[in-house]
Design a protein around this motif. Sequence first.
Motif, PDB file in Angstrom:
ATOM      1  N   GLY A  90       0.842  -1.181   0.000  1.00 25.20           N
ATOM      2  CA  GLY A  90       0.000   0.000   0.000  1.00 25.20           C
ATOM      3  C   GLY A  90       0.882   1.238   0.000  1.00 25.20           C
ATOM      4  N   ALA A  91       0.294   2.391  -0.366  1.00 19.54           N
ATOM      5  CA  ALA A  91       1.071   3.626  -0.449  1.00 19.54           C
ATOM      6  C   ALA A  91       0.370   4.754   0.302  1.00 19.54           C
ATOM      7  CB  ALA A  91       1.295   4.030  -1.897  1.00 19.54           C
ATOM      8  N   VAL A  92       1.183   5.673   0.846  1.00 18.12           N
ATOM      9  CA  VAL A  92       0.682   6.796   1.626  1.00 18.12           C
ATOM     10  C   VAL A  92       1.398   8.069   1.186  1.00 18.12           C
ATOM     11  CG1 VAL A  92       0.268   7.696   3.950  1.00 18.12           C
ATOM     12  CG2 VAL A  92       0.408   5.223   3.594  1.00 18.12           C
ATOM     13  N   ALA A  93       0.643   9.122   0.918  1.00 16.84           N
ATOM     14  CA  ALA A  93       1.224  10.437   0.649  1.00 16.84           C
ATOM     15  C   ALA A  93       1.058  11.298   1.894  1.00 16.84           C
ATOM     16  CB  ALA A  93       0.546  11.093  -0.546  1.00 16.84           C
ATOM     17  N   VAL A  94       2.104  12.068   2.228  1.00 16.60           N
ATOM     18  CA  VAL A  94       2.114  12.866   3.464  1.00 16.60           C
ATOM     19  C   VAL A  94       2.435  14.316   3.120  1.00 16.60           C
ATOM     20  CG1 VAL A  94       2.988  13.007   5.818  1.00 16.60           C
ATOM     21  CG2 VAL A  94       3.086  10.821   4.599  1.00 16.60           C
ATOM     22  N   SER A  95       1.587  15.244   3.594  1.00 15.63           N
ATOM     23  CA  SER A  95       1.778  16.666   3.313  1.00 15.63           C
ATOM     24  C   SER A  95       2.252  17.423   4.555  1.00 15.63           C
ATOM     25  CB  SER A  95       0.463  17.291   2.833  1.00 15.63           C
ATOM     26  OG  SER A  95       0.552  18.709   2.796  1.00 15.63           O
ATOM     27  N   PRO A  96       3.163  18.382   4.365  1.00 15.76           N
ATOM     28  CA  PRO A  96       3.545  19.260   5.475  1.00 15.76           C
ATOM     29  C   PRO A  96       2.475  20.330   5.696  1.00 15.76           C
ATOM     30  CG  PRO A  96       4.683  19.935   3.482  1.00 15.76           C
ATOM     31  CD  PRO A  96       3.886  18.700   3.123  1.00 15.76           C
ATOM     32  N   GLY A  97       2.723  21.187   6.671  1.00 18.05           N
ATOM     33  CA  GLY A  97       1.781  22.248   7.004  1.00 18.05           C
ATOM     34  C   GLY A  97       2.150  23.593   6.419  1.00 18.05           C
ATOM     35  N   PHE A  98       1.423  24.606   6.856  1.00 18.91           N
ATOM     36  CA  PHE A  98       1.596  25.987   6.403  1.00 18.91           C
ATOM     37  C   PHE A  98       3.028  26.456   6.632  1.00 18.91           C
ATOM     38  CE2 PHE A  98       0.818  30.654   7.158  1.00 18.91           C
ATOM     39  CZ  PHE A  98       0.375  30.953   5.874  1.00 18.91           C
ATOM     40  N   THR A  99       3.620  27.047   5.617  1.00 15.92           N
ATOM     41  CA  THR A  99       4.995  27.571   5.582  1.00 15.92           C
ATOM     42  C   THR A  99       6.070  26.494   5.682  1.00 15.92           C
ATOM     43  OG1 THR A  99       5.398  27.999   7.961  1.00 15.92           O
ATOM     44  CG2 THR A  99       4.175  29.695   6.718  1.00 15.92           C
ATOM     45  N   ALA A 100       5.681  25.219   5.692  1.00 18.39           N
ATOM     46  CA  ALA A 100       6.642  24.135   5.944  1.00 18.39           C
ATOM     47  C   ALA A 100       6.987  23.373   4.671  1.00 18.39           C
ATOM     48  CB  ALA A 100       6.100  23.175   6.988  1.00 18.39           C
ATOM     49  N   TYR A 101       8.106  22.675   4.749  1.00 18.42           N
ATOM     50  CA  TYR A 101       8.580  21.824   3.659  1.00 18.42           C
ATOM     51  C   TYR A 101       8.496  20.363   4.084  1.00 18.42           C
ATOM     52  CZ  TYR A 101      10.452  26.220   1.868  1.00 18.42           C
ATOM     53  OH  TYR A 101      10.574  27.501   1.421  1.00 18.42           O
ATOM     54  N   GLN A 102       8.780  19.469   3.117  1.00 14.76           N
ATOM     55  CA  GLN A 102       8.698  18.037   3.431  1.00 14.76           C
ATOM     56  C   GLN A 102       9.637  17.636   4.552  1.00 14.76           C
ATOM     57  OE1 GLN A 102      10.536  15.055   1.002  1.00 14.76           O
ATOM     58  NE2 GLN A 102      11.408  16.555  -0.405  1.00 14.76           N
ATOM     59  N   SER A 103      10.699  18.396   4.770  1.00 18.71           N
ATOM     60  CA  SER A 103      11.634  18.066   5.846  1.00 18.71           C
ATOM     61  C   SER A 103      10.951  18.029   7.207  1.00 18.71           C
ATOM     62  CB  SER A 103      12.791  19.074   5.874  1.00 18.71           C
ATOM     63  OG  SER A 103      12.295  20.399   6.036  1.00 18.71           O
ATOM     64  N   SER A 104       9.842  18.773   7.338  1.00 21.22           N
ATOM     65  CA  SER A 104       9.157  18.832   8.637  1.00 21.22           C
ATOM     66  C   SER A 104       8.409  17.543   8.965  1.00 21.22           C
ATOM     67  CB  SER A 104       8.178  20.011   8.660  1.00 21.22           C
ATOM     68  OG  SER A 104       7.103  19.805   7.749  1.00 21.22           O
ATOM     69  N   ILE A 105       8.138  16.726   7.953  1.00 29.76           N
ATOM     70  CA  ILE A 105       7.437  15.455   8.204  1.00 29.76           C
ATOM     71  C   ILE A 105       8.246  14.271   7.664  1.00 29.76           C
ATOM     72  CG2 ILE A 105       5.034  16.150   8.565  1.00 29.76           C
ATOM     73  CD1 ILE A 105       6.196  15.334   5.082  1.00 29.76           C
ATOM     74  N   ALA A 106       9.536  14.526   7.390  1.00 24.85           N
ATOM     75  CA  ALA A 106      10.380  13.493   6.765  1.00 24.85           C
ATOM     76  C   ALA A 106      10.547  12.257   7.639  1.00 24.85           C
ATOM     77  CB  ALA A 106      11.743  14.080   6.429  1.00 24.85           C
ATOM     78  N   TRP A 107      10.501  12.411   8.960  1.00 19.87           N
ATOM     79  CA  TRP A 107      10.714  11.257   9.838  1.00 19.87           C
ATOM     80  C   TRP A 107       9.685  10.156   9.604  1.00 19.87           C
ATOM     81  CZ3 TRP A 107       7.350   9.406  13.673  1.00 19.87           C
ATOM     82  CH2 TRP A 107       6.246  10.214  13.980  1.00 19.87           C
ATOM     83  N   LEU A 108       8.488  10.534   9.146  1.00 17.91           N
ATOM     84  CA  LEU A 108       7.447   9.535   8.895  1.00 17.91           C
ATOM     85  C   LEU A 108       7.780   8.634   7.714  1.00 17.91           C
ATOM     86  CD1 LEU A 108       4.350  11.835   9.458  1.00 17.91           C
ATOM     87  CD2 LEU A 108       4.835   9.734  10.743  1.00 17.91           C
ATOM     88  N   GLY A 109       8.614   9.126   6.779  1.00 19.50           N
ATOM     89  CA  GLY A 109       8.927   8.344   5.587  1.00 19.50           C
ATOM     90  C   GLY A 109       9.540   6.990   5.883  1.00 19.50           C
ATOM     91  N   PRO A 110      10.758   6.958   6.429  1.00 21.80           N
ATOM     92  CA  PRO A 110      11.382   5.658   6.699  1.00 21.80           C
ATOM     93  C   PRO A 110      10.684   4.872   7.808  1.00 21.80           C
ATOM     94  CG  PRO A 110      12.744   7.458   7.519  1.00 21.80           C
ATOM     95  CD  PRO A 110      11.664   8.086   6.694  1.00 21.80           C
TER      96      PRO A 110
END
Length: 310
Positions: free
Chosen positions: A103-123
Amino acid sequence: MNDAPETSRPTRTPHHHRRRRFGRLGSGLATAAALVGLLTSLTGGAQAADNPYERGPAPTTASIEAARGPYAVSQTSVSRLAVSGFGGGTVYYPTSTADGTFGAVAVSPGFTAYQSSIAWLGPRLASQGFVVFTIDTLTTSDQPDSRGTQLLAALDYLVERSSVRSRIDAGRLGVMGHSMGGGGTLEAAKSRPSLQAAIPLTGWNLDKTWPEITTPTLVIGADGDTIAPVATHSEPFYASLPSSTDRAYVELRGATHFTPNSSNTTIAKYSISWLKRFIDNDTRYEQFLCPLPAVSLTIAESRGNCPHTS
């Protein structure tokens, strides 16, 4: 001379009678064994059919709280110049193809933020058996409705054009997001009912009611959130979901709006369980969701409908 009564003497059965009895007994045992084998085969097949997407070993509390799951993880960067409808990102995926598709999941950051702010969820999520796409948005000021559209565009890219598309089951997709990305998660689930799971993390959205959502949704709020207070965001989001939808609410204790921006065991534990339960239809994870999580040092409150119907 033997005065013992006749009944105490052993009785000898003629050889041909013993062969007949043994033959009947052996035939009975063989039939019973065949029936057991058939039943075992049928039961095993039924169980396999019930959970064709079960991935990884049987879960334990330790395994879902661990920083990494059983799968080695690889990653690939996706340039915003190579995609349309969102801002590119990073795909994390199980390295091995031995277990088939995921299965696959897409994850979005919040206002003013980049993917680095939610990167820990990836691995962290990918190591449990998912393809995970942490995305950048078109602009850092995009609102929730735009972020929802971008989450769907990212999923479409994953299953149609990405280098890992052959590893993904296109019918088993989910969305997650932080803050306005969490509000976007609700927008995506409203727009695409075929999604299997949605998890807004300290979500923010001006729309407080979501009676249209049928996707199983786990709302995670924070008791110390002053940007999207639970009383005006996560709690009404959860309460507005239809009772016929599998839903849950977990409020983090001693947490802020930005708690989802760094590695958090409680978020990971219940997110993994929710994604496994509803994207993979893996009922082995139901034990971590029902009964509802107890109030603890890390959980201020929980709500939900148990047992789950999906």
